[in-house]
Design a protein around this motif. Structure first.
Motif, PDB file in Angstrom:
ATOM      1  N   MET A   1       0.836  -1.222   0.000  1.00 29.39           N
ATOM      2  CA  MET A   1       0.000   0.000   0.000  1.00 29.39           C
ATOM      3  C   MET A   1       0.864   1.264   0.000  1.00 29.39           C
ATOM      4  O   MET A   1       0.380   2.335   0.287  1.00 29.39           O
ATOM      5  N   ALA A   2       2.171   1.138  -0.288  1.00 27.47           N
ATOM      6  CA  ALA A   2       3.012   2.314  -0.170  1.00 27.47           C
ATOM      7  C   ALA A   2       2.565   3.435  -1.095  1.00 27.47           C
ATOM      8  O   ALA A   2       2.443   4.568  -0.708  1.00 27.47           O
ATOM      9  N   GLN A   3       2.270   3.067  -2.349  1.00 25.98           N
ATOM     10  CA  GLN A   3       1.903   4.096  -3.304  1.00 25.98           C
ATOM     11  C   GLN A   3       0.592   4.773  -2.927  1.00 25.98           C
ATOM     12  O   GLN A   3       0.437   5.977  -3.028  1.00 25.98           O
ATOM     13  N   GLY A   4      -0.355   3.975  -2.460  1.00 28.02           N
ATOM     14  CA  GLY A   4      -1.681   4.516  -2.195  1.00 28.02           C
ATOM     15  C   GLY A   4      -1.825   5.165  -0.839  1.00 28.02           C
ATOM     16  O   GLY A   4      -2.757   5.905  -0.610  1.00 28.02           O
ATOM     17  N   SER A   5      -0.868   4.894   0.069  1.00 26.43           N
ATOM     18  CA  SER A   5      -1.093   5.301   1.452  1.00 26.43           C
ATOM     19  C   SER A   5      -1.098   6.813   1.629  1.00 26.43           C
ATOM     20  O   SER A   5      -1.522   7.309   2.642  1.00 26.43           O
ATOM     21  N   ASN A   6      -0.574   7.557   0.628  1.00 30.70           N
ATOM     22  CA  ASN A   6      -0.608   9.008   0.799  1.00 30.70           C
ATOM     23  C   ASN A   6      -1.836   9.622   0.133  1.00 30.70           C
ATOM     24  O   ASN A   6      -1.923  10.810  -0.051  1.00 30.70           O
ATOM     25  N   PHE A   7      -2.780   8.777  -0.248  1.00 27.36           N
ATOM     26  CA  PHE A   7      -4.040   9.317  -0.773  1.00 27.36           C
ATOM     27  C   PHE A   7      -4.989   9.475   0.405  1.00 27.36           C
ATOM     28  O   PHE A   7      -5.410   8.508   1.001  1.00 27.36           O
ATOM     29  N   VAL A   8      -5.283  10.703   0.768  1.00 28.41           N
ATOM     30  CA  VAL A   8      -6.169  10.958   1.905  1.00 28.41           C
ATOM     31  C   VAL A   8      -7.403  11.666   1.366  1.00 28.41           C
ATOM     32  O   VAL A   8      -7.309  12.696   0.706  1.00 28.41           O
ATOM     33  N   ASP A   9      -8.562  11.081   1.588  1.00 28.56           N
ATOM     34  CA  ASP A   9      -9.757  11.671   1.002  1.00 28.56           C
ATOM     35  C   ASP A   9     -10.745  12.177   2.052  1.00 28.56           C
ATOM     36  O   ASP A   9     -11.873  12.503   1.738  1.00 28.56           O
ATOM     37  N   TYR A  10     -10.297  12.251   3.327  1.00 26.64           N
ATOM     38  CA  TYR A  10     -11.212  12.660   4.386  1.00 26.64           C
ATOM     39  C   TYR A  10     -10.380  13.246   5.528  1.00 26.64           C
ATOM     40  O   TYR A  10      -9.485  12.583   6.035  1.00 26.64           O
ATOM     41  N   VAL A  11     -10.634  14.497   5.893  1.00 27.38           N
ATOM     42  CA  VAL A  11      -9.968  15.052   7.084  1.00 27.38           C
ATOM     43  C   VAL A  11     -10.994  15.827   7.912  1.00 27.38           C
ATOM     44  O   VAL A  11     -11.971  16.366   7.381  1.00 27.38           O
ATOM     45  N   LYS A  12     -10.756  15.855   9.216  1.00 29.03           N
ATOM     46  CA  LYS A  12     -11.621  16.607  10.125  1.00 29.03           C
ATOM     47  C   LYS A  12     -10.735  17.640  10.806  1.00 29.03           C
ATOM     48  O   LYS A  12      -9.715  17.279  11.416  1.00 29.03           O
ATOM     49  N   ILE A  13     -11.083  18.912  10.677  1.00 31.56           N
ATOM     50  CA  ILE A  13     -10.245  19.961  11.252  1.00 31.56           C
ATOM     51  C   ILE A  13     -11.081  20.939  12.083  1.00 31.56           C
ATOM     52  O   ILE A  13     -12.254  21.143  11.812  1.00 31.56           O
ATOM     53  N   CYS A  14     -10.419  21.514  13.075  1.00 30.47           N
ATOM     54  CA  CYS A  14     -11.072  22.526  13.907  1.00 30.47           C
ATOM     55  C   CYS A  14     -10.655  23.892  13.377  1.00 30.47           C
ATOM     56  O   CYS A  14      -9.468  24.213  13.357  1.00 30.47           O
ATOM     57  N   CYS A  15     -11.633  24.668  12.922  1.00 28.13           N
ATOM     58  CA  CYS A  15     -11.347  25.983  12.338  1.00 28.13           C
ATOM     59  C   CYS A  15     -11.749  27.080  13.319  1.00 28.13           C
ATOM     60  O   CYS A  15     -12.881  27.091  13.791  1.00 28.13           O
ATOM     61  N   ARG A  16     -10.814  27.984  13.592  1.00 21.05           N
ATOM     62  CA  ARG A  16     -11.149  29.105  14.475  1.00 21.05           C
ATOM     63  C   ARG A  16     -10.876  30.409  13.738  1.00 21.05           C
ATOM     64  O   ARG A  16      -9.718  30.700  13.404  1.00 21.05           O
ATOM     65  N   SER A  17     -11.940  31.139  13.452  1.00 23.31           N
ATOM     66  CA  SER A  17     -11.751  32.408  12.738  1.00 23.31           C
ATOM     67  C   SER A  17     -11.376  33.495  13.743  1.00 23.31           C
ATOM     68  O   SER A  17     -11.562  33.349  14.952  1.00 23.31           O
ATOM     69  N   GLY A  18     -10.862  34.598  13.209  1.00 21.35           N
ATOM     70  CA  GLY A  18     -10.399  35.678  14.076  1.00 21.35           C
ATOM     71  C   GLY A  18     -11.536  36.499  14.644  1.00 21.35           C
ATOM     72  O   GLY A  18     -12.609  36.618  14.054  1.00 21.35           O
ATOM     73  N   GLN A  19     -11.278  37.077  15.828  1.00 14.84           N
ATOM     74  CA  GLN A  19     -12.256  37.956  16.458  1.00 14.84           C
ATOM     75  C   GLN A  19     -12.134  39.350  15.834  1.00 14.84           C
ATOM     76  O   GLN A  19     -11.034  39.781  15.477  1.00 14.84           O
ATOM     77  N   GLY A  20     -13.263  40.028  15.690  1.00 15.85           N
ATOM     78  CA  GLY A  20     -13.222  41.400  15.162  1.00 15.85           C
ATOM     79  C   GLY A  20     -12.635  42.349  16.192  1.00 15.85           C
ATOM     80  O   GLY A  20     -12.836  42.177  17.399  1.00 15.85           O
ATOM     81  N   GLY A  21     -11.895  43.356  15.701  1.00 18.07           N
ATOM     82  CA  GLY A  21     -11.311  44.339  16.622  1.00 18.07           C
ATOM     83  C   GLY A  21     -12.387  45.281  17.161  1.00 18.07           C
ATOM     84  O   GLY A  21     -13.413  45.520  16.506  1.00 18.07           O
ATOM     85  N   ALA A  22     -12.176  45.801  18.343  1.00 17.95           N
ATOM     86  CA  ALA A  22     -13.161  46.723  18.939  1.00 17.95           C
ATOM     87  C   ALA A  22     -13.072  48.092  18.273  1.00 17.95           C
ATOM     88  O   ALA A  22     -11.989  48.525  17.850  1.00 17.95           O
ATOM     89  N   GLY A  23     -14.215  48.755  18.185  1.00 13.99           N
ATOM     90  CA  GLY A  23     -14.213  50.138  17.695  1.00 13.99           C
ATOM     91  C   GLY A  23     -13.624  51.048  18.766  1.00 13.99           C
ATOM     92  O   GLY A  23     -13.627  50.720  19.955  1.00 13.99           O
ATOM     93  N   SER A  24     -13.127  52.193  18.334  1.00 14.54           N
ATOM     94  CA  SER A  24     -12.508  53.121  19.297  1.00 14.54           C
ATOM     95  C   SER A  24     -13.538  54.158  19.785  1.00 14.54           C
ATOM     96  O   SER A  24     -14.403  54.584  19.016  1.00 14.54           O
ATOM     97  N   ALA A  25     -13.430  54.532  21.070  1.00 16.01           N
ATOM     98  CA  ALA A  25     -14.331  55.564  21.629  1.00 16.01           C
ATOM     99  C   ALA A  25     -13.580  56.879  21.823  1.00 16.01           C
ATOM    100  O   ALA A  25     -13.876  57.665  22.710  1.00 16.01           O
ATOM    101  N   HIS A  26     -12.571  57.106  20.960  1.00 13.08           N
ATOM    102  CA  HIS A  26     -11.709  58.279  21.121  1.00 13.08           C
ATOM    103  C   HIS A  26     -12.442  59.586  20.784  1.00 13.08           C
ATOM    104  O   HIS A  26     -13.279  59.630  19.898  1.00 13.08           O
ATOM    105  N   LEU A  27     -12.109  60.659  21.551  1.00 11.60           N
ATOM    106  CA  LEU A  27     -12.628  62.002  21.257  1.00 11.60           C
ATOM    107  C   LEU A  27     -11.474  62.857  20.753  1.00 11.60           C
ATOM    108  O   LEU A  27     -10.359  62.803  21.286  1.00 11.60           O
ATOM    109  N   HIS A  28     -11.752  63.624  19.722  1.00  9.28           N
ATOM    110  CA  HIS A  28     -10.688  64.397  19.077  1.00  9.28           C
ATOM    111  C   HIS A  28     -10.092  65.435  20.040  1.00  9.28           C
ATOM    112  O   HIS A  28     -10.800  66.209  20.676  1.00  9.28           O
ATOM    113  N   ARG A  29      -8.760  65.413  20.130  1.00  7.71           N
ATOM    114  CA  ARG A  29      -8.037  66.384  20.975  1.00  7.71           C
ATOM    115  C   ARG A  29      -6.775  66.824  20.239  1.00  7.71           C
ATOM    116  O   ARG A  29      -6.056  65.983  19.686  1.00  7.71           O
TER     117      ARG A  29
END
Length: 332
Positions: A1-29
């Motif tokens: 099975m050496a030739q075929g063993s690197n054929f992978v047709d199914y994977v399960k992965i945990c995906c974590r997307s990034g968190q959105g950045g907070a808006g700023s509450a700055h007042l112009h100075r």
């Protein structure tokens, strides 16, 4: 099975997307302004986890040991209406024919079929709005802003269905691997026992005038494959993608050609009735052991589809078979 063993047709992965950045509450100075209005910028979007089609990939092997995929968080907004930087997307390259599904519900989300096609698997959180969005005639200096949306964490399943022009269908020992190795440059492992081919072997079959088509030796099915017996179900999945089905029945089968063909056909129908609409061609292999009289006898029992007697070993009927396949692919 050496030739075929690197054929992978199914994977399960945990995906974590990034968190959105907070808006700023700055007042112009500045040195001229001691009580300016709101100028807080928006937060950046969190990074997506994305899939991108790559026609040079044939397996999902490169993702097999990558259990967690984490995209970058978005950055918070700044003063002077400066938006935060968008989090870097995490892009996973996958072979064409990859299906993404939600591991929890089993629902298919989408399928990647074109080179360069990019789809969002897990979207990043949106960035929060800065305080200038909330300014109203009655609220001149809002001192608040929106937080960023959290990212998502999801388990995803990626499955590969082989994209090929011709799918070889037959019982183990029908001579599929041998035929593929003779017609193309594929070097499948060949042995004479059931379930030799444990993964689909793909071969590029060169045809006249520098044209070519892809043929997949789909692992042998056995009676009962559609009910999950043996490794059947996983294999049958690969046949769904082929445009033409080539049924291979050996001349030395213990049954009649028609019986063998009917059993294979029933397996496919039980698994997915839609497969019945695909064009079919029948090749009777190992025919170098037949004389003209035996062939005539067998022809009386051939199902009513285009058929040809071939021999991979004696190189008999192979060019004619390619002609039949090419015609069927292009008509389809």
């Amino acid at each position: 099975m050496a030739q075929g063993s690197n054929f992978v047709d199914y994977v399960k992965i945990c995906c974590r997307s990034g968190q959105g950045g907070a808006g700023s509450a700055h007042l112009h100075r500045d040195k001229f302004t001691s009580k300016g209005g709101p100028d807080g910028g928006d937060g950046g979007r969190g990074g997506h986890v994305m899939l991108k089609g790559n026609s040079q990939l044939w397996t999902l092997l490169h993702l097999k040991y990558r259990k967690h995929v984490i995209a970058e968080n978005g950055e918070p907004g700044g003063s002077a209406l400066k938006s935060g930087k968008t989090g870097k997307d995490e892009i996973l390259e996958v072979p064409l024919g990859t299906i993404a599904r939600d591991a929890e519900t089993g629902k298919i989300l989408f399928e990647i079929t074109k080179d360069g096609e990019t789809r969002i698997l897990t979207p990043g959180g949106r960035g929060g709005q800065g305080n200038w969005h909330f300014k109203t005639p009655t609220l001149q200096t809002p001192r608040f802003s929106q937080p960023g949306e959290p990212g998502l964490e999801q388990w995803m399943i990626l499955e590969l269905k082989v994209l090929a022009d011709v799918g070889l269908v037959g019982f183990p020992n029908a001579g599929k691997s041998t035929l593929l190795s003779v017609l193309s440059a594929a070097k499948p492992e060949i042995a004479d026992y059931p379930f030799t081919t444990l993964v689909p072997n793909l071969g590029i079959v060169s045809y006249r005038d520098n044209r070519s088509f892809v043929m997949a030796d789909i692992p042998g099915i056995i009676e009962g494959a559609s009910t999950g017996k043996g490794l059947g179900l996983r294999f049958l999945r690969h046949i769904e993608r082929n445009s033409v089905l080539l049924f291979l029945v050996p001349a030395d089968t213990g049954r009649t050609i028609h019986q063998e063909y009917d059993i294979l056909l029933k397996e496919l129908e039980d698994y997915n009735p839609e497969l019945m609409h695909k064009p079919r061609i029948l090749a009777i292999s190992k025919s170098d052991m037949l004389d003209a009289e035996l062939m005539q006898e067998m022809e009386a029992d051939v199902p009513p589809i285009p058929y040809i007697f071939i021999s991979s070993v004696a190189q008999r009927g192979l060019l004619e078979l390619k002609d039949m396949l090419w015609k069927a692919i292009n008509e389809n």
